[in-house]
Scaffold this motif. Structure first.
Motif, mmCIF file in Angstrom:
data_model
loop_
_atom_site.group_PDB
_atom_site.id
_atom_site.type_symbol
_atom_site.label_atom_id
_atom_site.label_comp_id
_atom_site.label_asym_id
_atom_site.label_seq_id
_atom_site.Cartn_x
_atom_site.Cartn_y
_atom_site.Cartn_z
ATOM 1 N N ARG A 1 0.807 -1.058 -0.032
ATOM 2 C CA ARG A 1 -0.044 -0.070 -0.031
ATOM 3 C C ARG A 1 0.931 1.052 0.022
ATOM 4 N NH1 ARG A 1 -1.917 3.253 4.082
ATOM 5 N NH2 ARG A 1 -1.190 1.885 5.602
ATOM 6 N N ILE A 2 2.031 1.337 0.746
ATOM 7 C CA ILE A 2 2.861 2.564 0.819
ATOM 8 C C ILE A 2 3.490 2.427 -0.632
ATOM 9 C CG2 ILE A 2 5.026 3.254 1.824
ATOM 10 C CD1 ILE A 2 3.921 2.252 4.617
ATOM 11 N N ALA A 3 4.132 1.235 -1.096
ATOM 12 C CA ALA A 3 4.743 1.492 -2.188
ATOM 13 C C ALA A 3 4.091 1.938 -3.481
ATOM 14 C CB ALA A 3 5.386 0.168 -2.727
ATOM 15 N N LYS A 4 2.609 1.889 -3.600
ATOM 16 C CA LYS A 4 1.856 2.200 -4.587
ATOM 17 C C LYS A 4 0.949 3.490 -4.331
ATOM 18 C CE LYS A 4 2.891 -1.464 -6.783
ATOM 19 N NZ LYS A 4 3.870 -1.303 -7.504
ATOM 20 N N MET A 5 1.280 4.131 -3.170
ATOM 21 C CA MET A 5 0.723 5.435 -2.936
ATOM 22 C C MET A 5 1.568 6.504 -3.477
ATOM 23 S SD MET A 5 0.315 6.921 0.998
ATOM 24 C CE MET A 5 -0.309 5.462 1.737
ATOM 25 N N ALA B 1 2.595 12.593 -4.675
ATOM 26 C CA ALA B 1 1.783 13.836 -5.079
ATOM 27 C C ALA B 1 0.557 13.879 -3.951
ATOM 28 C CB ALA B 1 1.372 13.924 -6.458
ATOM 29 N N SER B 2 -0.051 12.688 -3.736
ATOM 30 C CA SER B 2 -1.238 12.739 -2.937
ATOM 31 C C SER B 2 -1.093 13.001 -1.422
ATOM 32 C CB SER B 2 -2.031 11.356 -2.724
ATOM 33 O OG SER B 2 -1.054 10.272 -2.348
ATOM 34 N N VAL B 3 0.515 12.874 -0.944
ATOM 35 C CA VAL B 3 0.811 12.860 0.307
ATOM 36 C C VAL B 3 1.452 14.234 0.632
ATOM 37 C CG1 VAL B 3 2.208 11.942 2.332
ATOM 38 C CG2 VAL B 3 1.129 10.581 0.694
ATOM 39 N N TYR B 4 2.256 14.771 -0.363
ATOM 40 C CA TYR B 4 2.968 16.053 -0.390
ATOM 41 C C TYR B 4 2.182 17.202 0.215
ATOM 42 C CZ TYR B 4 5.105 20.205 -1.725
ATOM 43 O OH TYR B 4 5.983 21.518 -1.702
ATOM 44 N N PRO B 5 0.743 17.328 -0.377
ATOM 45 C CA PRO B 5 -0.022 18.307 0.294
ATOM 46 C C PRO B 5 -0.294 18.409 1.671
ATOM 47 C CG PRO B 5 -1.019 17.714 -1.682
ATOM 48 C CD PRO B 5 0.054 16.880 -1.342
ATOM 49 N N MET B 6 -0.318 17.182 2.370
ATOM 50 C CA MET B 6 -0.535 16.981 3.596
ATOM 51 C C MET B 6 0.926 17.455 4.535
ATOM 52 S SD MET B 6 -2.899 13.643 3.807
ATOM 53 C CE MET B 6 -2.648 12.733 2.165
ATOM 54 N N TYR B 7 1.956 17.157 3.822
ATOM 55 C CA TYR B 7 3.469 17.440 4.574
ATOM 56 C C TYR B 7 3.223 18.935 4.577
ATOM 57 C CZ TYR B 7 5.495 12.623 3.570
ATOM 58 O OH TYR B 7 5.729 11.323 3.414
ATOM 59 N N LEU B 8 3.056 19.671 3.178
ATOM 60 C CA LEU B 8 3.221 21.059 3.411
ATOM 61 C C LEU B 8 2.260 21.703 4.502
ATOM 62 C CD1 LEU B 8 4.226 23.486 2.052
ATOM 63 C CD2 LEU B 8 2.502 23.251 0.338
ATOM 64 N N ALA B 9 0.863 21.344 4.462
ATOM 65 C CA ALA B 9 -0.225 21.618 5.429
ATOM 66 C C ALA B 9 0.303 21.601 6.884
ATOM 67 C CB ALA B 9 -1.672 21.043 5.192
ATOM 68 N N LYS B 10 0.812 20.460 7.060
ATOM 69 C CA LYS B 10 1.400 20.293 8.368
ATOM 70 C C LYS B 10 2.314 20.915 8.865
ATOM 71 C CE LYS B 10 2.889 16.328 11.195
ATOM 72 N NZ LYS B 10 3.153 14.827 11.568
ATOM 73 N N LYS C 1 4.015 16.500 -10.401
ATOM 74 C CA LYS C 1 3.367 16.422 -11.532
ATOM 75 C C LYS C 1 3.225 15.056 -12.522
ATOM 76 C CE LYS C 1 4.551 21.192 -12.904
ATOM 77 N NZ LYS C 1 5.286 22.014 -13.687
ATOM 78 N N GLN C 2 4.375 14.352 -12.517
ATOM 79 C CA GLN C 2 4.122 12.875 -12.673
ATOM 80 C C GLN C 2 3.421 11.946 -12.241
ATOM 81 O OE1 GLN C 2 8.264 11.744 -13.507
ATOM 82 N NE2 GLN C 2 9.034 13.455 -14.325
ATOM 83 N N ASN C 3 3.034 12.438 -10.901
ATOM 84 C CA ASN C 3 2.249 11.349 -9.966
ATOM 85 C C ASN C 3 2.833 10.273 -9.753
ATOM 86 O OD1 ASN C 3 -0.096 11.526 -8.130
ATOM 87 N ND2 ASN C 3 -1.124 10.367 -9.702
ATOM 88 N N VAL C 4 4.359 10.361 -9.655
ATOM 89 C CA VAL C 4 5.134 8.976 -9.020
ATOM 90 C C VAL C 4 4.494 8.429 -7.746
ATOM 91 C CG1 VAL C 4 6.928 9.953 -10.541
ATOM 92 C CG2 VAL C 4 7.000 9.870 -8.037
ATOM 93 N N THR C 5 4.794 7.155 -7.639
ATOM 94 C CA THR C 5 4.462 6.320 -6.352
ATOM 95 C C THR C 5 5.696 6.679 -5.444
ATOM 96 O OG1 THR C 5 5.585 4.279 -7.342
ATOM 97 C CG2 THR C 5 3.057 4.504 -7.693
#
Length: 122
Positions: free
Chosen positions: A10-14, A17-26, A57-61
């Motif tokens: 699950r972590i490998a396939k996440m 780009a989906s987590v970065y905004p949460m890092y930034l907001a935190k 932008k590439q939405n890499v895992t």
């Protein structure tokens, strides 16, 4: 600590780009800056801000993200508990690397001095 294969997959396939905004907001919620976040990410991975934006932008895992990263030689000094797991006990390399990043972001948000976060006073 051995995480389950399902957890590691699950972590490998996440996507990063989906987590970065949460890092930034935190970190911003705690008075830190995007530039400081990028400094921490660059220290760990070698990715400058431009490369980081391209990867988003590439939405890499996370799997691709860390395959392309050049992990800092002192990354192994990152220790402690994050998300309920003791980092130094995580056997899966990718999961441990993702938790390294989580821990650095957490330390930044907690107001730690950059020298301590970047393990430069060791």
């Amino acid at each position: 600590m051995n995480t389950s294969a399902t957890h590691n997959e699950r972590i490998a396939k996440m996507s990063f780009a989906s987590v970065y905004p949460m890092y930034l907001a935190k970190v911003e919620k705690k008075g830190r800056t995007k530039e400081e976040l990028h400094q921490v990410i660059e220290w760990l991975t070698g990715f400058d801000s431009s490369t980081l934006q391209d990867l988003i932008k590439q939405n890499v895992t996370f799997e691709t993200f860390f395959q392309q990263a050049l992990l800092h030689p002192n990354a192994h000094l990152i220790s402690g508990v994050i998300c309920g797991y003791r980092i130094e006990g995580i056997e899966n390399q990718l999961t441990r690397q993702v938790r390294y990043l989580d821990k650095l972001v957490d330390e930044l948000a907690k107001g730690w001095k950059m020298e301590k976060i970047l393990r430069s006073a060791v």
